[in-house]
Design a protein around this motif. Structure first.
Motif, mmCIF file in Angstrom:
data_model
loop_
_atom_site.group_PDB
_atom_site.id
_atom_site.type_symbol
_atom_site.label_atom_id
_atom_site.label_comp_id
_atom_site.label_asym_id
_atom_site.label_seq_id
_atom_site.Cartn_x
_atom_site.Cartn_y
_atom_site.Cartn_z
ATOM 1 N N VAL A 45 0.836 -1.205 0.000
ATOM 2 C CA VAL A 45 0.000 0.000 0.000
ATOM 3 C C VAL A 45 0.869 1.252 0.000
ATOM 4 O O VAL A 45 0.602 2.201 -0.746
ATOM 5 N N ALA A 46 1.931 1.272 0.800
ATOM 6 C CA ALA A 46 2.828 2.434 0.828
ATOM 7 C C ALA A 46 3.415 2.701 -0.553
ATOM 8 O O ALA A 46 3.430 3.853 -1.023
ATOM 9 N N ALA A 47 3.879 1.660 -1.223
ATOM 10 C CA ALA A 47 4.447 1.825 -2.569
ATOM 11 C C ALA A 47 3.391 2.304 -3.562
ATOM 12 O O ALA A 47 3.666 3.160 -4.407
ATOM 13 N N ALA A 48 2.186 1.771 -3.467
ATOM 14 C CA ALA A 48 1.113 2.165 -4.388
ATOM 15 C C ALA A 48 0.652 3.595 -4.138
ATOM 16 O O ALA A 48 0.328 4.323 -5.089
ATOM 17 N N VAL A 49 0.623 4.024 -2.885
ATOM 18 C CA VAL A 49 0.275 5.415 -2.577
ATOM 19 C C VAL A 49 1.308 6.343 -3.193
ATOM 20 O O VAL A 49 0.962 7.339 -3.830
ATOM 21 N N ARG A 50 2.576 6.014 -3.039
ATOM 22 C CA ARG A 50 3.638 6.852 -3.627
ATOM 23 C C ARG A 50 3.514 6.876 -5.149
ATOM 24 O O ARG A 50 3.625 7.927 -5.776
ATOM 25 N N GLU A 51 3.286 5.733 -5.742
ATOM 26 C CA GLU A 51 3.163 5.656 -7.204
ATOM 27 C C GLU A 51 1.982 6.489 -7.691
ATOM 28 O O GLU A 51 2.085 7.221 -8.668
ATOM 29 N N GLU A 68 -8.527 -0.879 -3.657
ATOM 30 C CA GLU A 68 -9.558 -0.372 -2.749
ATOM 31 C C GLU A 68 -8.912 0.256 -1.508
ATOM 32 O O GLU A 68 -9.323 1.325 -1.044
ATOM 33 N N THR A 69 -7.895 -0.404 -0.970
ATOM 34 C CA THR A 69 -7.198 0.098 0.210
ATOM 35 C C THR A 69 -6.469 1.395 -0.113
ATOM 36 O O THR A 69 -6.532 2.359 0.655
ATOM 37 N N GLU A 119 -6.921 4.910 14.763
ATOM 38 C CA GLU A 119 -6.617 4.163 13.545
ATOM 39 C C GLU A 119 -7.886 3.766 12.795
ATOM 40 O O GLU A 119 -8.875 3.357 13.390
ATOM 41 N N THR A 120 -7.816 3.881 11.480
ATOM 42 C CA THR A 120 -8.846 3.359 10.600
ATOM 43 C C THR A 120 -8.487 1.905 10.329
ATOM 44 O O THR A 120 -7.359 1.612 9.922
ATOM 45 N N LEU A 121 -9.427 0.997 10.565
ATOM 46 C CA LEU A 121 -9.163 -0.429 10.330
ATOM 47 C C LEU A 121 -9.315 -0.750 8.852
ATOM 48 O O LEU A 121 -10.283 -0.336 8.209
ATOM 49 N N ILE A 122 -8.355 -1.496 8.337
ATOM 50 C CA ILE A 122 -8.391 -2.007 6.967
ATOM 51 C C ILE A 122 -8.595 -3.514 7.089
ATOM 52 O O ILE A 122 -7.760 -4.207 7.679
ATOM 53 N N SER A 123 -9.683 -4.028 6.544
ATOM 54 C CA SER A 123 -9.968 -5.460 6.682
ATOM 55 C C SER A 123 -9.150 -6.274 5.684
ATOM 56 O O SER A 123 -8.707 -5.767 4.653
ATOM 57 N N ALA A 124 -9.001 -7.539 6.000
ATOM 58 C CA ALA A 124 -8.251 -8.456 5.146
ATOM 59 C C ALA A 124 -8.904 -8.616 3.781
ATOM 60 O O ALA A 124 -8.236 -8.951 2.803
ATOM 61 N N ASP A 135 -7.196 3.531 -2.470
ATOM 62 C CA ASP A 135 -8.236 4.560 -2.616
ATOM 63 C C ASP A 135 -8.654 5.098 -1.251
ATOM 64 O O ASP A 135 -8.750 6.310 -1.051
ATOM 65 N N GLN A 136 -8.912 4.196 -0.308
ATOM 66 C CA GLN A 136 -9.358 4.603 1.021
ATOM 67 C C GLN A 136 -8.301 5.425 1.739
ATOM 68 O O GLN A 136 -8.599 6.477 2.316
ATOM 69 N N VAL A 137 -7.063 4.970 1.715
ATOM 70 C CA VAL A 137 -5.967 5.664 2.386
ATOM 71 C C VAL A 137 -5.783 7.058 1.797
ATOM 72 O O VAL A 137 -5.642 8.046 2.528
ATOM 73 N N MET A 138 -5.809 7.156 0.489
ATOM 74 C CA MET A 138 -5.616 8.462 -0.161
ATOM 75 C C MET A 138 -6.794 9.391 0.100
ATOM 76 O O MET A 138 -6.604 10.591 0.307
ATOM 77 N N ARG A 139 -7.988 8.860 0.119
ATOM 78 C CA ARG A 139 -9.178 9.674 0.373
ATOM 79 C C ARG A 139 -9.180 10.190 1.813
ATOM 80 O O ARG A 139 -9.333 11.383 2.066
ATOM 81 N N VAL A 140 -9.000 9.283 2.782
ATOM 82 C CA VAL A 140 -9.043 9.655 4.198
ATOM 83 C C VAL A 140 -7.938 10.654 4.529
ATOM 84 O O VAL A 140 -8.146 11.606 5.282
ATOM 85 N N SER A 141 -6.757 10.459 3.974
ATOM 86 C CA SER A 141 -5.609 11.329 4.275
ATOM 87 C C SER A 141 -5.639 12.644 3.516
ATOM 88 O O SER A 141 -4.882 13.558 3.835
ATOM 89 N N GLY A 142 -6.479 12.751 2.508
ATOM 90 C CA GLY A 142 -6.527 13.962 1.699
ATOM 91 C C GLY A 142 -5.540 13.968 0.545
ATOM 92 O O GLY A 142 -5.511 14.911 -0.247
#
Length: 185
Positions: free
Chosen positions: A14-20, A149-150, A138-143, A152-159
């Motif tokens: 997820v960290a790599a995809a957010v950066r990308e 999808e994750t 913390e926002t819970l991310i389910s398995a 998208d959620q991380v980027m949306r919540v964080s702005g």
């Protein structure tokens, strides 16, 4: 932004995809890189890596980068450091906890190169179910949340979604071109 959870829960992906997706201006601070590769230290209470992680995140933030800290980051070992970061950067900090059951952790771990070195016994020893930071921060991310999808959620919540360039608008930087200051903020 803090991405926490057990081994093989998807934090690094997820960290790599957010950066990308975001583009330039994001520092990914990996607990594993600093603890295992830089210091070659075991994950112990009071370890030197805790301070190094803290300094690295603060350095990135103070130099205009968004910082994504990712790792297992046990509350018992890293909770005070994380609380300090959250207190010092209020309103700009977002925490996500990847809640993946042990059985799924084993399945995911088996697909990684480190699976040859680290077996089920180690994973059981490291596994902490719902090792959440106090205060419900913390926002819970389910398995069951897929990677896209994750992200998208991380980027949306964080702005970050509102700040990211579309791929066609992303600045093209050469090897010596400095980071665009407007992008770094």
């Amino acid at each position: 932004m803090v991405l926490r959870g057990n081994s093989a829960s998807g934090k690094s992906s997820v960290a790599a995809a957010v950066r990308e997706r975001y583009g330039r201006g994001i520092a990914v601070v990996s607990q594993d890189t600093l603890r295992r590769n830089v210091l070659r230290e075991r994950d112990i209470l009071g370890g030197a890596n805790v301070g190094l992680i803290d300094l690295t995140v603060r350095y990135a933030l103070e130099h205009g980068f968004h910082a994504v800290l990712e790792g297992i980051l046990y509350v018992a070992h890293y909770g005070d450091m994380l609380a300090g970061l959250l207190a010092d950067y209020p309103g700009h900090s977002y925490c996500f906890y990847f809640d993946v059951p042990f059985e799924q952790t084993l399945e995911r771990h088996a697909t990684k190169p480190i699976a040859r070195e680290v077996g089920e016994a180690h994973l059981r020893e490291w596994y902490r179910p719902l090792d959440l930071l106090p205060g419900g921060v913390e926002t819970l991310i389910s398995a069951s949340s897929a990677l896209d999808e994750t992200v998208d959620q991380v980027m949306r919540v964080s702005g970050l979604a509102a700040l990211a360039f579309a791929p066609s608008e992303r600045p093209r930087a050469g090897p010596r071109e400095p980071l665009d200051e407007a992008r770094a903020r």
